[in-house]
Design a protein around this motif. Structure first.
Motif, PDB file in Angstrom:
ATOM      1  N   THR A 129       0.844  -1.198   0.000  1.00  0.00           N
ATOM      2  CA  THR A 129       0.000   0.000   0.000  1.00  0.00           C
ATOM      3  C   THR A 129       0.877   1.245   0.000  1.00  0.00           C
ATOM      4  O   THR A 129       1.734   1.402   0.879  1.00  0.00           O
ATOM      5  CB  THR A 129      -0.909   0.041   1.246  1.00  0.00           C
ATOM      6  N   VAL A 130       0.670   2.101  -0.969  1.00  0.00           N
ATOM      7  CA  VAL A 130       1.377   3.385  -0.987  1.00  0.00           C
ATOM      8  C   VAL A 130       0.735   4.279   0.057  1.00  0.00           C
ATOM      9  O   VAL A 130      -0.465   4.573  -0.009  1.00  0.00           O
ATOM     10  CB  VAL A 130       1.298   4.052  -2.377  1.00  0.00           C
ATOM     11  N   THR A 131       1.521   4.707   1.024  1.00  0.00           N
ATOM     12  CA  THR A 131       0.999   5.597   2.059  1.00  0.00           C
ATOM     13  C   THR A 131       1.371   7.059   1.812  1.00  0.00           C
ATOM     14  O   THR A 131       0.791   7.957   2.419  1.00  0.00           O
ATOM     15  CB  THR A 131       1.512   5.180   3.452  1.00  0.00           C
ATOM     16  N   GLU A 132       2.355   7.266   0.938  1.00  0.00           N
ATOM     17  CA  GLU A 132       2.707   8.642   0.565  1.00  0.00           C
ATOM     18  C   GLU A 132       3.420   8.640  -0.781  1.00  0.00           C
ATOM     19  O   GLU A 132       4.258   7.779  -1.058  1.00  0.00           O
ATOM     20  CB  GLU A 132       3.599   9.299   1.617  1.00  0.00           C
ATOM     21  N   ILE A 133       3.080   9.615  -1.596  1.00  0.00           N
ATOM     22  CA  ILE A 133       3.779   9.861  -2.854  1.00  0.00           C
ATOM     23  C   ILE A 133       3.977  11.356  -2.954  1.00  0.00           C
ATOM     24  O   ILE A 133       3.038  12.129  -2.732  1.00  0.00           O
ATOM     25  CB  ILE A 133       2.998   9.300  -4.070  1.00  0.00           C
ATOM     26  N   GLU A 134       5.203  11.789  -3.242  1.00  0.00           N
ATOM     27  CA  GLU A 134       5.493  13.225  -3.223  1.00  0.00           C
ATOM     28  C   GLU A 134       6.474  13.603  -4.320  1.00  0.00           C
ATOM     29  O   GLU A 134       7.470  12.902  -4.545  1.00  0.00           O
ATOM     30  CB  GLU A 134       6.070  13.621  -1.864  1.00  0.00           C
ATOM     31  N   LEU A 135       6.191  14.703  -5.002  1.00  0.00           N
ATOM     32  CA  LEU A 135       7.109  15.249  -5.995  1.00  0.00           C
ATOM     33  C   LEU A 135       8.111  16.127  -5.268  1.00  0.00           C
ATOM     34  O   LEU A 135       7.742  17.076  -4.583  1.00  0.00           O
ATOM     35  CB  LEU A 135       6.340  16.062  -7.036  1.00  0.00           C
ATOM     36  N   ASP A 136       9.392  15.813  -5.409  1.00  0.00           N
ATOM     37  CA  ASP A 136      10.415  16.509  -4.631  1.00  0.00           C
ATOM     38  C   ASP A 136      11.656  16.713  -5.491  1.00  0.00           C
ATOM     39  O   ASP A 136      11.742  16.211  -6.614  1.00  0.00           O
ATOM     40  CB  ASP A 136      10.760  15.687  -3.384  1.00  0.00           C
ATOM     41  N   GLU A 137      12.619  17.460  -4.960  1.00  0.00           N
ATOM     42  CA  GLU A 137      13.898  17.657  -5.632  1.00  0.00           C
ATOM     43  C   GLU A 137      14.991  16.927  -4.862  1.00  0.00           C
ATOM     44  O   GLU A 137      15.058  17.010  -3.638  1.00  0.00           O
ATOM     45  CB  GLU A 137      14.242  19.141  -5.744  1.00  0.00           C
ATOM     46  N   GLU A 138      15.824  16.232  -5.597  1.00  0.00           N
ATOM     47  CA  GLU A 138      16.941  15.525  -4.992  1.00  0.00           C
ATOM     48  C   GLU A 138      18.209  15.860  -5.766  1.00  0.00           C
ATOM     49  O   GLU A 138      18.334  15.518  -6.942  1.00  0.00           O
ATOM     50  CB  GLU A 138      16.675  14.016  -5.027  1.00  0.00           C
ATOM     51  N   ARG A 139      19.114  16.573  -5.109  1.00  0.00           N
ATOM     52  CA  ARG A 139      20.350  17.020  -5.749  1.00  0.00           C
ATOM     53  C   ARG A 139      20.059  17.827  -7.012  1.00  0.00           C
ATOM     54  O   ARG A 139      20.723  17.678  -8.039  1.00  0.00           O
ATOM     55  CB  ARG A 139      21.247  15.826  -6.070  1.00  0.00           C
ATOM     56  N   GLY A 140      19.040  18.660  -6.927  1.00  0.00           N
ATOM     57  CA  GLY A 140      18.690  19.533  -8.037  1.00  0.00           C
ATOM     58  C   GLY A 140      17.839  18.888  -9.113  1.00  0.00           C
ATOM     59  O   GLY A 140      17.455  19.554 -10.080  1.00  0.00           O
ATOM     60  N   ALA A 141      17.533  17.592  -8.970  1.00  0.00           N
ATOM     61  CA  ALA A 141      16.738  16.885  -9.968  1.00  0.00           C
ATOM     62  C   ALA A 141      15.357  16.573  -9.401  1.00  0.00           C
ATOM     63  O   ALA A 141      15.204  16.247  -8.221  1.00  0.00           O
ATOM     64  CB  ALA A 141      17.430  15.604 -10.391  1.00  0.00           C
ATOM     65  N   LEU A 142      14.343  16.655 -10.257  1.00  0.00           N
ATOM     66  CA  LEU A 142      12.981  16.378  -9.852  1.00  0.00           C
ATOM     67  C   LEU A 142      12.755  14.874  -9.781  1.00  0.00           C
ATOM     68  O   LEU A 142      13.159  14.135 -10.688  1.00  0.00           O
ATOM     69  CB  LEU A 142      12.018  17.003 -10.872  1.00  0.00           C
TER      70      LEU A 142
END
Length: 236
Positions: free
Chosen positions: A94-107
């Motif tokens: 079960t996916v409990t969270e999905i989030e669009l984020d930046e990691e080391r300047g990359a989406l």
């Protein structure tokens, strides 16, 4: 009694900016004199003008930041529902969270999955292809009762993360995060955040049984930190 000498001749300069005219005069009047009052008024006007310019600059910076948020969201290509489905293909559960984020300047898309194997899985997905880039499994059993609480809250629900994202994403902006909250008052909810074309962020609550959408109270929007490390209610 000493005589007061005039050391500078009176001069005037007029500056027209933004439709306002400011006159500055050099004089030798003492405090309380007409000349002093005029000088004080001119100084206050100049200060107010500078503060107004600073406020305008701050507003422009905020507007630029909002436009940047909208631009980053547009660059994701895949949406939250697609990313959630891809996460479940990689790790059943079960996916409990999905989030669009930046990691080391990359989406990237970051997902938390409560797996059927009883462990928490943290996944990082490519926002263009939803391909899993990295996966980490937390098999620490110290938070097992937190997992049990989440499972209990999920019991009987018919709306998953992908469905919650689709429910909100219709005319309410681009979904940037979906988070299962099991401590939201008397019942659990999906908390969904979106960004509209003007770059403004909005938060909605989705009923996990009926998919009914409502606007989140202001306090809930301020308090939610969206941290993926909290595993949506699991004890640290």
């Amino acid at each position: 009694m000493k005589r007061r000498f005039v050391l500078a001749a009176t001069a005037a300069a007029v500056l027209i900016a933004g439709g306002a005219t400011t006159a500055v005069a050099v004089n030798t009047g003492g405090p309380g004199s007409p000349q002093s009052d005029a000088r004080t008024s001119a100084q206050l006007a100049a200060t107010a003008g500078a503060q107004g310019a600073a406020a305008d600059g701050g507003r422009e910076d905020r507007e630029a930041g909002e436009s940047g948020d909208a631009g980053r969201v547009a660059g994701a290509k895949s949406d939250a529902a697609q990313a959630a489905v891809a996460a479940l293909r990689a790790v059943p559960g079960t996916v409990t969270e999905i989030e669009l984020d930046e990691e080391r300047g990359a989406l990237v898309w970051e997902a938390d999955v409560l797996g059927r194997d009883g462990a928490w899985h943290d996944l990082t997905l490519d926002p263009l292809t939803t391909r899993v880039l990295r996966s980490h499994t937390d098999r620490d059993t110290s938070g097992a009762h937190g997992q049990d609480r989440v499972r209990a809250a999920l019991h009987g629900t018919t709306v998953d993360a992908a469905s919650a994202a689709r429910a909100v994403g219709q005319g309410r902006g681009t979904v940037t995060s979906v988070d299962f909250e099991d401590d939201h008052g008397a019942k659990a909810v999906w908390e969904v955040e979106t960004v509209t074309r003007d770059g403004k962020e909005h938060t909605y609550l989705v009923d996990p049984r009926t998919a009914a959408v409502s606007t989140a109270p202001a306090d809930d929007r301020d308090d939610h930190d969206g941290s993926a490390d909290d595993h949506d209610g699991a004890d640290d």
